[in-house]
Design an enzyme around this catalytic site. Structure first.
Site, mmCIF file in Angstrom:
data_model
loop_
_atom_site.group_PDB
_atom_site.id
_atom_site.type_symbol
_atom_site.label_atom_id
_atom_site.label_comp_id
_atom_site.label_asym_id
_atom_site.label_seq_id
_atom_site.Cartn_x
_atom_site.Cartn_y
_atom_site.Cartn_z
ATOM 1 N N GLY A 1 0.802 -1.237 0.000
ATOM 2 C CA GLY A 1 0.000 0.000 0.000
ATOM 3 C C GLY A 1 0.825 1.274 0.000
ATOM 4 O O GLY A 1 0.352 2.324 0.412
ATOM 5 N N ALA A 2 2.084 1.193 -0.451
ATOM 6 C CA ALA A 2 2.974 2.351 -0.332
ATOM 7 C C ALA A 2 3.204 3.052 -1.663
ATOM 8 O O ALA A 2 4.109 3.862 -1.801
ATOM 9 C CB ALA A 2 4.312 1.895 0.261
ATOM 10 N N GLY A 3 2.392 2.719 -2.669
ATOM 11 C CA GLY A 3 2.537 3.389 -3.962
ATOM 12 C C GLY A 3 3.506 2.691 -4.887
ATOM 13 O O GLY A 3 3.847 3.213 -5.942
ATOM 14 N N GLY B 1 2.927 -0.480 -6.065
ATOM 15 C CA GLY B 1 2.228 -1.486 -6.867
ATOM 16 C C GLY B 1 2.278 -2.902 -6.324
ATOM 17 O O GLY B 1 2.298 -3.866 -7.093
ATOM 18 N N SER B 2 2.286 -3.050 -4.983
ATOM 19 C CA SER B 2 2.359 -4.402 -4.408
ATOM 20 C C SER B 2 1.146 -5.243 -4.804
ATOM 21 O O SER B 2 1.290 -6.416 -5.153
ATOM 22 C CB SER B 2 2.457 -4.325 -2.883
ATOM 23 O OG SER B 2 1.346 -3.626 -2.370
ATOM 24 N N SER B 3 -0.034 -4.652 -4.781
ATOM 25 C CA SER B 3 -1.228 -5.461 -5.047
ATOM 26 C C SER B 3 -1.253 -5.919 -6.501
ATOM 27 O O SER B 3 -1.605 -7.062 -6.789
ATOM 28 C CB SER B 3 -2.497 -4.705 -4.681
ATOM 29 O OG SER B 3 -2.528 -3.465 -5.340
ATOM 30 N N ALA B 4 -0.846 -5.042 -7.424
ATOM 31 C CA ALA B 4 -0.832 -5.435 -8.837
ATOM 32 C C ALA B 4 0.175 -6.565 -9.060
ATOM 33 O O ALA B 4 -0.090 -7.505 -9.814
ATOM 34 C CB ALA B 4 -0.474 -4.235 -9.716
ATOM 35 N N ASP C 1 -1.216 0.150 -13.159
ATOM 36 C CA ASP C 1 -0.421 -0.715 -12.280
ATOM 37 C C ASP C 1 -0.309 -2.128 -12.819
ATOM 38 O O ASP C 1 0.774 -2.718 -12.851
ATOM 39 C CB ASP C 1 -1.123 -0.876 -10.922
ATOM 40 C CG ASP C 1 -0.865 0.281 -10.006
ATOM 41 O OD1 ASP C 1 -0.668 1.390 -10.513
ATOM 42 O OD2 ASP C 1 -0.865 0.055 -8.778
HETATM 43 O O1 PMV Z 1 -0.790 3.668 -4.826
HETATM 44 P P1 PMV Z 1 -1.007 2.752 -5.966
HETATM 45 O O2 PMV Z 1 0.206 2.001 -6.396
HETATM 46 O O3 PMV Z 1 -2.204 1.839 -5.744
HETATM 47 O O4 PMV Z 1 -1.402 3.636 -7.247
HETATM 48 C C1 PMV Z 1 -2.646 4.273 -7.375
HETATM 49 C C2 PMV Z 1 -2.683 5.053 -8.644
HETATM 50 C C3 PMV Z 1 -3.976 5.838 -8.900
HETATM 51 O O5 PMV Z 1 -3.799 6.518 -10.144
HETATM 52 C C4 PMV Z 1 -4.225 6.864 -7.816
HETATM 53 C C5 PMV Z 1 -5.183 4.918 -9.001
HETATM 54 C C6 PMV Z 1 -5.153 4.003 -10.221
HETATM 55 O O6 PMV Z 1 -5.742 2.905 -10.132
HETATM 56 O O7 PMV Z 1 -4.585 4.370 -11.267
#
Ligand code: PMV
Length: 329
Positions: A114-116, A118-121, A164
């Site tokens: 959840g830190a940006g 892309g762990s979930s993807a 992602d």
């Molecule tokens: O924080 P992350 O890695 O889930 O990225 C989210 C990116 C957004 O543009 C805010 C949402 C999306 O699904 O594109």
């Protein structure tokens, strides 16, 4: 047993605006989630996860019963992680036409949750690849990306772009605009990542931007400006003009800040990187907490971040040209 892995990513440009059809450019980085899948002889799922920025946990359940995990970590994090695993398994069962397949699944991830990054993807793409292969079906990269997107959208109530999941499935630098996803060429970019140890709530942050955009025309203009900036960024990428990429990243951070998705710790890390003469720095992903990405070929930014209050970890990350791949079959 099949083990597949997929990379995390940083956004060079365009997060949030991509949700409204503007282009975005995420880049895969050499931090991976590995998912091992072994078919069971019943229809149950047993999931063991390690290193997901939380204590390792094990959950065993079948589709008929509530999962009721007996674990000692925050329910919300377990539920979030399990939601992606469940959705990935549903996609794999569908792709292999095996609705009753059960699996033992082990997840190991170097990507903070959840830190940006892309762990979930990455977990979703690697999970779909490993589970379908275990059932004897080999999907194309495009199909894995598409199914991972459908899985993510379901978990995130439709608030997901293809950025992602496409990036994690294909690797490298990619350009995503609506349903149009393609890989693009990029120079070797000197990424430095700063992590504040926290996580943002993607759903809440996306709804916050949506509300602002509906309330103020100038917020809608800000989202559109991010799209313009991404188009300039694509030219800079094609020319290999790393200085220009840095300037545009700084601008992109300012626009994201205006949309209310930065935080004090993210801003502190961005400013520490700028003071260390990084070529540019911005938050990456949904924001609210988590990671920033800077461009700096020297050691200065990484060192400065390590001494920045609120920065828990700073490290260099290389562009990963490999997307989802089999590690063991
Ligand atoms: O924080 P992350 O890695 O889930 O990225 C989210 C990116 C957004 O543009 C805010 C949402 C999306 O699904 O594109």
């Amino acid at each position: 047993m099949v083990v597949s892995s997929a990379p995390g990513k940083v956004y060079l440009f365009g997060e949030h605006a991509v949700v409204y059809g503007e282009p975005a450019v995420p880049c895969a980085i050499e931090l991976r989630a590995r998912v091992a899948v072994e078919e069971r002889d019943d229809d149950r799922l047993r999931v063991h996860a390690e290193d997901l920025s939380l204590d390792g946990f094990t959950v065993e359940y079948s589709r008929e019963t509530d999962m009721g995990p007996d674990v000692n970590v925050a329910d919300s994090l377990v539920e979030a992680a399990m939601g992606y695993v469940d959705a990935a398994v549903a996609q794999a069962r569908d792709a292999a036409d095996a609705p009753d397949a059960g699996f033992d699944i082990t997840i190991e991830s170097e990507i903070p949750l959840g830190a940006g990054l892309g762990s979930s993807a990455a977990v979703t793409a690697a999970g779909i690849d490993a589970a379908t292969r275990e059932l004897g079906v080999e999907l194309s990269t495009e199909e894995i990306a598409d199914r991972a997107y459908r899985a993510e959208s379901e978990v995130q109530d439709g608030e997901a772009s293809r950025a992602d999941t496409f990036c994690s499935a294909s690797g490298g630098a990619v350009r995503v605009e609506g349903d149009d996803c393609r890989t693009i060429s990029a120079p070797d970019l000197p990424f430095v990542i700063g992590f504040d140890g926290g996580a943002g709530d993607t759903g809440k942050l996306v709804s916050g931007v949506r509300a602002l955009r509906e309330e103020y025309d100038f917020a809608a203009d800000t989202v559109a400006s991010i799209g313009d900036l991404v188009r300039s960024g694509e030219d800079a990428l094609a020319e290999g003009n790393v200085e220009e990429l840095g300037r545009l990243m700084n601008f992109n951070h300012g626009l994201l800040e205006a949309l209310g998705v930065s935080s004090r710790s993210l801003d502190n890390m961005v400013w520490a990187a700028r003071d260390a003469d990084a070529l540019g720095a911005k938050l990456t992903g949904a924001g609210g907490g988590g990671c920033i990405v800077a461009l700096d070929p020297s050691k200065a930014t990484e060192t400065a971040l390590k001494f920045t209050p609120g920065c828990e970890d700073a490290f260099r990350a290389k562009l990963d040209t490999d997307g989802v791949r089999v590690e063991e079959a």
